[in-house]
Write a protein that holds these residues in place. Structure first.
Motif, PDB file in Angstrom:
ATOM      1  N   THR A   1       0.616  -1.331  -0.289  1.00 12.67           N
ATOM      2  CA  THR A   1       0.232   0.206  -0.124  1.00 12.67           C
ATOM      3  C   THR A   1       0.831   1.372   0.001  1.00 12.67           C
ATOM      4  N   ARG A   2       0.402   2.243  -0.881  1.00 16.63           N
ATOM      5  CA  ARG A   2       1.450   3.349  -0.569  1.00 16.63           C
ATOM      6  C   ARG A   2       1.089   4.263   0.205  1.00 16.63           C
ATOM      7  N   THR A   3       1.931   5.352   1.175  1.00 17.50           N
ATOM      8  CA  THR A   3       2.295   6.163   2.275  1.00 17.50           C
ATOM      9  C   THR A   3       2.100   7.428   1.681  1.00 17.50           C
ATOM     10  N   LEU A   4       1.063   7.876   2.491  1.00 20.77           N
ATOM     11  CA  LEU A   4       0.774   9.700   1.920  1.00 20.77           C
ATOM     12  C   LEU A   4       2.774  10.497   2.834  1.00 20.77           C
ATOM     13  N   HIS A   5       3.112  11.269   2.009  1.00 22.50           N
ATOM     14  CA  HIS A   5       4.293  11.317   2.056  1.00 22.50           C
ATOM     15  C   HIS A   5       3.755  12.499   2.779  1.00 22.50           C
ATOM     16  N   SER A   6       2.873  14.057   2.111  1.00 21.43           N
ATOM     17  CA  SER A   6       2.891  15.328   2.524  1.00 21.43           C
ATOM     18  C   SER A   6       1.538  15.844   2.117  1.00 21.43           C
ATOM     19  N   VAL A   7       0.478  16.690   2.661  1.00 20.77           N
ATOM     20  CA  VAL A   7      -0.222  17.326   1.488  1.00 20.77           C
ATOM     21  C   VAL A   7       0.161  18.895   1.782  1.00 20.77           C
ATOM     22  N   HIS A   8      -0.542  19.185   0.730  1.00 21.63           N
ATOM     23  CA  HIS A   8      -0.195  20.602   0.371  1.00 21.63           C
ATOM     24  C   HIS A   8      -1.535  20.907  -0.111  1.00 21.63           C
TER      25      HIS A   8
ATOM     26  N   GLU B   1       4.646   8.678  -0.895  1.00 20.38           N
ATOM     27  CA  GLU B   1       5.553   7.524  -1.381  1.00 20.38           C
ATOM     28  C   GLU B   1       5.972   6.868  -2.377  1.00 20.38           C
ATOM     29  N   ARG B   2       6.962   6.757  -3.392  1.00 15.21           N
ATOM     30  CA  ARG B   2       6.480   6.254  -4.605  1.00 15.21           C
ATOM     31  C   ARG B   2       7.158   4.388  -4.452  1.00 15.21           C
ATOM     32  N   SER B   3       7.206   4.020  -3.748  1.00  7.65           N
ATOM     33  CA  SER B   3       7.173   2.706  -3.398  1.00  7.65           C
ATOM     34  C   SER B   3       5.550   1.903  -3.118  1.00  7.65           C
ATOM     35  N   GLY B   4       4.815   1.372  -3.834  1.00 14.98           N
ATOM     36  CA  GLY B   4       3.806   0.515  -3.758  1.00 14.98           C
ATOM     37  C   GLY B   4       3.143   0.133  -4.897  1.00 14.98           C
ATOM     38  N   ASP B   5       2.124  -0.703  -4.603  1.00 12.11           N
ATOM     39  CA  ASP B   5       1.014  -1.092  -5.515  1.00 12.11           C
ATOM     40  C   ASP B   5      -0.510  -1.185  -5.742  1.00 12.11           C
ATOM     41  N   LEU B   6      -0.361  -0.454  -4.451  1.00 14.29           N
ATOM     42  CA  LEU B   6      -2.692  -0.439  -4.171  1.00 14.29           C
ATOM     43  C   LEU B   6      -1.881   1.222  -3.345  1.00 14.29           C
ATOM     44  N   LEU B   7      -3.271   2.518  -3.732  1.00 15.22           N
ATOM     45  CA  LEU B   7      -3.463   3.064  -3.398  1.00 15.22           C
ATOM     46  C   LEU B   7      -5.060   2.812  -2.629  1.00 15.22           C
ATOM     47  N   ARG B   8      -5.632   3.133  -1.188  1.00 13.70           N
ATOM     48  CA  ARG B   8      -6.447   2.622  -1.056  1.00 13.70           C
ATOM     49  C   ARG B   8      -6.473   4.552  -0.233  1.00 13.70           C
ATOM     50  N   LEU B   9      -7.647   4.734  -0.414  1.00 17.74           N
ATOM     51  CA  LEU B   9      -8.792   5.993  -0.110  1.00 17.74           C
ATOM     52  C   LEU B   9     -10.303   5.740   0.586  1.00 17.74           C
ATOM     53  N   THR B  10     -10.394   6.162   1.715  1.00 20.28           N
ATOM     54  CA  THR B  10     -11.608   6.006   2.282  1.00 20.28           C
ATOM     55  C   THR B  10     -12.884   7.212   2.341  1.00 20.28           C
ATOM     56  N   ALA B  11     -13.347   6.789   2.512  1.00 20.06           N
ATOM     57  CA  ALA B  11     -14.095   7.945   2.114  1.00 20.06           C
ATOM     58  C   ALA B  11     -14.936   8.829   3.555  1.00 20.06           C
ATOM     59  N   PRO B  12     -15.557   9.658   3.864  1.00 16.04           N
ATOM     60  CA  PRO B  12     -16.160  10.215   5.521  1.00 16.04           C
ATOM     61  C   PRO B  12     -17.683   9.660   4.694  1.00 16.04           C
ATOM     62  N   ALA B  13     -18.352   9.355   6.119  1.00 14.68           N
ATOM     63  CA  ALA B  13     -19.851   9.608   5.858  1.00 14.68           C
ATOM     64  C   ALA B  13     -20.554  10.381   4.403  1.00 14.68           C
ATOM     65  N   THR B  14     -20.184  11.771   4.502  1.00 11.91           N
ATOM     66  CA  THR B  14     -20.447  12.920   3.073  1.00 11.91           C
ATOM     67  C   THR B  14     -20.004  12.113   2.432  1.00 11.91           C
ATOM     68  N   GLY B  15     -19.273  10.800   1.537  1.00  8.45           N
ATOM     69  CA  GLY B  15     -18.787  10.934   0.056  1.00  8.45           C
ATOM     70  C   GLY B  15     -18.033  11.486  -0.038  1.00  8.45           C
ATOM     71  N   ALA B  16     -16.671  11.333  -1.197  1.00 11.17           N
ATOM     72  CA  ALA B  16     -15.618  12.251  -0.865  1.00 11.17           C
ATOM     73  C   ALA B  16     -15.825  12.075  -2.754  1.00 11.17           C
ATOM     74  N   ARG B  17     -15.610  13.151  -2.888  1.00  2.04           N
ATOM     75  CA  ARG B  17     -13.916  12.741  -5.516  1.00  2.04           C
ATOM     76  C   ARG B  17     -12.944  13.355  -5.228  1.00  2.04           C
ATOM     77  N   ALA B  18     -12.257  12.969  -5.442  1.00  2.43           N
ATOM     78  CA  ALA B  18     -10.616  12.646  -5.709  1.00  2.43           C
ATOM     79  C   ALA B  18     -10.441  13.227  -7.315  1.00  2.43           C
ATOM     80  N   ILE B  19      -9.534  13.973  -7.912  1.00  5.50           N
ATOM     81  CA  ILE B  19      -8.841  13.739  -8.837  1.00  5.50           C
ATOM     82  C   ILE B  19      -7.070  12.476  -8.296  1.00  5.50           C
ATOM     83  N   VAL B  20      -6.881  11.677  -9.321  1.00  2.60           N
ATOM     84  CA  VAL B  20      -5.772  10.868  -8.878  1.00  2.60           C
ATOM     85  C   VAL B  20      -4.533  11.379 -10.263  1.00  2.60           C
ATOM     86  N   LEU B  21      -3.473  11.512 -10.091  1.00  4.59           N
ATOM     87  CA  LEU B  21      -2.628  12.071 -10.999  1.00  4.59           C
ATOM     88  C   LEU B  21      -1.131  11.572 -10.564  1.00  4.59           C
TER      89      LEU B  21
END
Length: 288
Positions: free
Chosen positions: A3-10, A229-249
């Motif tokens: 699983t991919r690990t979050l590096h930073s948020v901007h 982070e660059r290592s890993g072959d699985l991206l896991r995203l979980t939405a809250p109770a309100t749902g979510a929409r995201a662009i993956v680049l």
């Protein structure tokens, strides 16, 4: 799978106008992010903004580019494009424009005439995607990607993914790219989990359009950009109770030097000087 690990948020750098039709915050480039974001050079985000009706469409007039591709995603509103190769068209919600500037192009972008007469909600994103040195002086081009042409994936954990570019679960996006690119729109209802196969070693970033998403290593908030982070072959995203929409680049890093000068992105300063000379000599074509 790893699983991919979050590096930073901007967050963005505040808001500014591009022409008189695009009110954007810039997420990329940012301090120290150029290498982490490779092959993405720029991200301008125009959040939801109401425009009053007008008979003079707002936008940005003819301007040049060289050395990369511009990608415009339409969420609400409509944008008309014209360029010096004769390419052009209108994007509506769900569509995208993929313009390859390469050796040089002039283009202009305006709110589509009929939409401008009505006015309304406008919501867009523009990306600059780098080209490798071997392709920077190739022929320019334009791809109009319609909502109907996008790849669609229904996830086992709930949610849907719309593919502009790249492959997921056997489906592909319609964009033709010079290097491997993943550009996906992920929509999740309340508490749904997206488990997305991504290429190990590729840059992976997530921009949250609505809600927020939890992932390994933290949470990415509304209108924030998470870089993984660059290592890993699985991206896991979980939405809250309100749902979510995201662009993956995502994309394979090009790992070449980049020199910017305004609308030009080349490998060396000498190439930038040549770009300026070529533009002044009129080799980018003509566009009224």
């Amino acid at each position: 799978m790893t699983t991919r690990t979050l590096h930073s948020v901007h967050s963005g750098d505040g808001f500014h106008w591009v022409g008189d039709g695009f009110y954007v915050t810039q997420l990329l480039p940012g301090n120290g992010l150029q290498q982490l974001a490779d092959p993405f050079l720029l991200m301008d985000y125009n959040p939801v903004k109401e425009y009053p009706p007008t008979t003079t469409p707002r936008g940005v007039g003819p301007h040049p580019h060289r050395g990369f591709e511009t990608v415009t995603l339409a969420f609400e509103g409509a944008v008309q494009h014209h360029d010096s190769t004769g390419g052009g068209g209108v994007i509506y919600p769900g569509d995208a424009q993929w313009m390859t500037a390469a050796r040089g192009i002039l283009h202009k972008e305006y709110h589509e005439v009929e939409w401008a007469k009505r006015g309304g909600r406008f919501h867009m994103m523009q990306l600059w995607v780098n080209l490798p040195g071997k392709d920077k002086m190739s022929e320019p081009g334009y791809q109009a990607l319609t909502a109907e042409s996008m790849g669609k994936v229904k996830l086992e954990g709930g949610g849907t993914v719309t593919l502009y570019a790249g492959e997921l679960d056997g489906e592909r996006g319609p964009a033709r790219t010079h290097t491997p690119i993943e550009l996906w729109d992920v929509q999740l209802a309340a508490d749904e989990v997206a488990e997305l196969a991504v290429p190990d070693g590729h840059t992976i970033m997530v921009f949250v359009l609505d809600g927020e998403v939890a992932t390994d290593g933290g949470t990415i908030g509304h209108e924030r950009l998470g870089i993984f982070e660059r290592s890993g072959d699985l991206l896991r995203l979980t939405a809250p109770a309100t749902g979510a929409r995201a662009i993956v680049l995502g994309g394979q890093p090009i790992e070449e030097d980049v020199t910017f000068y305004g609308p030009f992105a080349m490998n060396t300063q000498a190439e930038i000087v040549q770009a300026i000379q070529d533009f002044n000599a009129g080799t980018f074509g003509q566009l009224a």
